[in-house]
Design an enzyme around this catalytic site. Structure first.
Site, PDB file in Angstrom:
ATOM      1  N   TYR A  42       1.640   3.625  16.662  1.00  0.00           N
ATOM      2  CA  TYR A  42       2.242   4.689  15.861  1.00  0.00           C
ATOM      3  C   TYR A  42       1.169   5.573  15.245  1.00  0.00           C
ATOM      4  O   TYR A  42      -0.023   5.250  15.285  1.00  0.00           O
ATOM      5  CB  TYR A  42       3.137   4.089  14.765  1.00  0.00           C
ATOM      6  CG  TYR A  42       2.372   3.502  13.603  1.00  0.00           C
ATOM      7  CD1 TYR A  42       1.701   2.285  13.725  1.00  0.00           C
ATOM      8  CD2 TYR A  42       2.292   4.168  12.384  1.00  0.00           C
ATOM      9  CE1 TYR A  42       0.980   1.759  12.671  1.00  0.00           C
ATOM     10  CE2 TYR A  42       1.586   3.646  11.319  1.00  0.00           C
ATOM     11  CZ  TYR A  42       0.936   2.437  11.461  1.00  0.00           C
ATOM     12  OH  TYR A  42       0.213   1.924  10.412  1.00  0.00           O
ATOM     13  N   LYS A 157      -3.933   1.178  16.112  1.00  0.00           N
ATOM     14  CA  LYS A 157      -2.863   1.438  15.136  1.00  0.00           C
ATOM     15  C   LYS A 157      -1.550   0.915  15.704  1.00  0.00           C
ATOM     16  O   LYS A 157      -0.666   1.684  16.108  1.00  0.00           O
ATOM     17  CB  LYS A 157      -2.798   2.939  14.814  1.00  0.00           C
ATOM     18  CG  LYS A 157      -2.211   3.257  13.448  1.00  0.00           C
ATOM     19  CD  LYS A 157      -2.499   4.685  13.032  1.00  0.00           C
ATOM     20  CE  LYS A 157      -1.682   5.099  11.829  1.00  0.00           C
ATOM     21  NZ  LYS A 157      -2.100   4.500  10.554  1.00  0.00           N
ATOM     22  N   GLU A 189     -10.251  -3.098   4.286  1.00  0.00           N
ATOM     23  CA  GLU A 189      -9.510  -1.849   3.998  1.00  0.00           C
ATOM     24  C   GLU A 189      -8.247  -2.215   3.245  1.00  0.00           C
ATOM     25  O   GLU A 189      -8.030  -3.376   2.920  1.00  0.00           O
ATOM     26  CB  GLU A 189      -9.192  -1.117   5.309  1.00  0.00           C
ATOM     27  CG  GLU A 189      -8.360  -1.913   6.293  1.00  0.00           C
ATOM     28  CD  GLU A 189      -8.099  -1.171   7.622  1.00  0.00           C
ATOM     29  OE1 GLU A 189      -8.290   0.040   7.695  1.00  0.00           O
ATOM     30  OE2 GLU A 189      -7.670  -1.858   8.577  1.00  0.00           O
ATOM     31  N   LEU A 213      -9.171   0.379  10.639  1.00  0.00           N
ATOM     32  CA  LEU A 213      -8.763   1.562  11.388  1.00  0.00           C
ATOM     33  C   LEU A 213      -9.750   2.690  11.073  1.00  0.00           C
ATOM     34  O   LEU A 213     -10.150   2.874   9.920  1.00  0.00           O
ATOM     35  CB  LEU A 213      -7.355   1.988  10.968  1.00  0.00           C
ATOM     36  CG  LEU A 213      -6.802   3.145  11.809  1.00  0.00           C
ATOM     37  CD1 LEU A 213      -6.350   2.641  13.180  1.00  0.00           C
ATOM     38  CD2 LEU A 213      -5.671   3.847  11.095  1.00  0.00           C
TER      39      LEU A 213
END
Lengths: 293, 293
Positions: A42, A157, A189, A213
């Site tokens: 996505y 992702k 993260e 990411l």
């Protein structure tokens, strides 16, 4: 959610040519690999006053995720056209909006291995009005730390977001807005953001590895630091160094740059948004207005 | 897939009372948390000649998975009734079948944190004829090893199976039937099976930790070993010890007990199904016929 009819775009086994439909009329098969295997990817894209921010970068990353999973989809022009049509149909030609895109490996009887090559990926796109949380950006947010139990390919992702869901929920239940993942003793993260520390005037963030990411807002932050001569070190922030940080902030497509003023109930620095963070917020705003044209 | 109409069961936002529908008429919302977040759990259950094998154990594990994710669903009688009705509708009162169940956290606009408590979980059940791969059980299969990059809660039977999908696909492309995951240098389990080594008459398998699923067939194997006086050690099999194993086998609901005769192209033991593995297959068959009544 608005009661106004909201359109979405679907291209799937039962809608092979692609359709714009009211969102509540869109149907996914239970045998979609997105429903049974998290076998999909996505993107979330922002518009500012009706203009895209970094659309080509998002679409490039989308293609990277698809390729990493070997999902046989590369019709980016189709996605772009669907996005533009949805913005028009949903009356979002001005103001702020988010676009959500998802492509899965398609519909097939359940079996782990890839379905035959004849099976076409499922494409889904939605677009909605976005109301930025200005208070968070101005006053800063509280965060918690959470053990980073996600899989080893967080550079993709993918829709396999269950660990993110659980961590984010725990944050909310603890009066915090974000959970900061810690793996092997260092900050990786957030659940949907990249994390940056500031120590002695230097910005520190996790290097681009399989554990984070490659955020598009992360890139913008690094670019702004370079532009304004702010030193950056892409290295690990050990969890035990959090109390020593002068500032902490998170960055992401919907989060933009948001100060983190508290972690696990303990203040970061002065307990207020830091000077460098605030300067970067101002610079980011200028950058966005220039980029989203 | 048979062209005969196959029924499935769905209980969801748009079918709040629950419905039996032809499978190709079942619709999932794109905003189902199973489609966007892998926020759900599943089970696969076998019947033998129309009789369930270990149904209560499967349903108990299902509830364990739901509870671990804090999905607010506990209507196991509903699931049981749906399973039985589906077996009847799909004309599976005799012979072998598999039942697939999945419950997700329901439908809500996309946001990582849990939706409001008023949002009801989505329930989906399907049932189909199962044709065991008797050749695999008789002749054994080839396997490959794969880096276990899955998340840290493999004890929860979640639908976040992307790493399993990728490993299984690599196995198939290498002429193998299963990928054996290796984490921190030791065998954890297969993509949808537990893994057992045999060395000097002792059966060795990964202990029940967060890195493996507590397989119901795994339990049966341990039970049979105890019954027949076969020594068992629940400990790690280092990857580097694979060449030293006398026998290797996998176990699971659809796999039952299947010998692994080759790993990464190299034979295990004599390169044929091992004596102890074959004895356990015979014992398992008796056990199943006694249990599935």
């Amino acid at each position: 959610m608005s009661s106004r009819k909201e359109w979405a775009y679907i291209k799937s086994k039962t809608a092979p040519k692609g359709l714009f439909l009211p969102k509540d009329k869109v149907n996914i098969s239970p045998n979609d690999r997105g429903f049974m295997f998290a076998d999909g990817v996505y993107e979330v894209i922002r518009t500012y006053n009706g203009k895209f921010y970094r659309l080509p970068e998002h679409l490039k990353r989308f293609q990277h995720s698809l390729d990493a999973l070997r999902i046989n989809f590369s019709d980016i022009p189709l996605i772009e056209a669907a996005i533009k049509e949805l913005l028009a149909r949903n009356k979002l030609p001005t103001g702020d909006a988010t676009i959500y895109l998802q492509v899965t490996r398609g519909v097939w009887q359940r079996a782990h291995e890839f379905p035959p090559k004849s099976v076409r990926p499922t494409v889904y796109v939605e677009a909605a009005r976005f109301v930025p949380q200005k208070e968070y950006a101005r006053l800063g947010i509280a965060a918690i730390t959470a053990s980073d139990i996600r899989w080893g390919r967080c550079d993709i992702k993918s829709i396999g977001l269950l660990a993110n869901v659980l961590a984010r929920q725990r944050a909310v239940e603890n009066g915090a807005m974000e959970a900061i993942f810690v793996r092997d003793g260092v900050i990786t993260e957030g659940t949907h953001t990249n994390v940056f520390g500031v120590q002695k005037g230097e910005v520190i963030t996790h290097p681009k590895t399989n554990h984070i990411l490659a955020g598009i807002t992360r890139e913008a932050v690094l670019h702004l630091c370079a532009t304004y001569g702010i030193p950056v070190c892409e290295t690990f922030i050990p969890e035990c160094n959090i109390p020593k940080l002068d500032e902490l902030f998170i960055a992401g497509t919907t989060t933009e740059i948001t100060p983190v003023i508290k972690v696990n109930g303990k203040p970061i620095g002065t307990g207020k948004p830091g000077k460098l963070t605030k300067a970067l917020q101002v610079a980011f705003r200028d950058h966005v207005l220039a980029a989203a044209r």
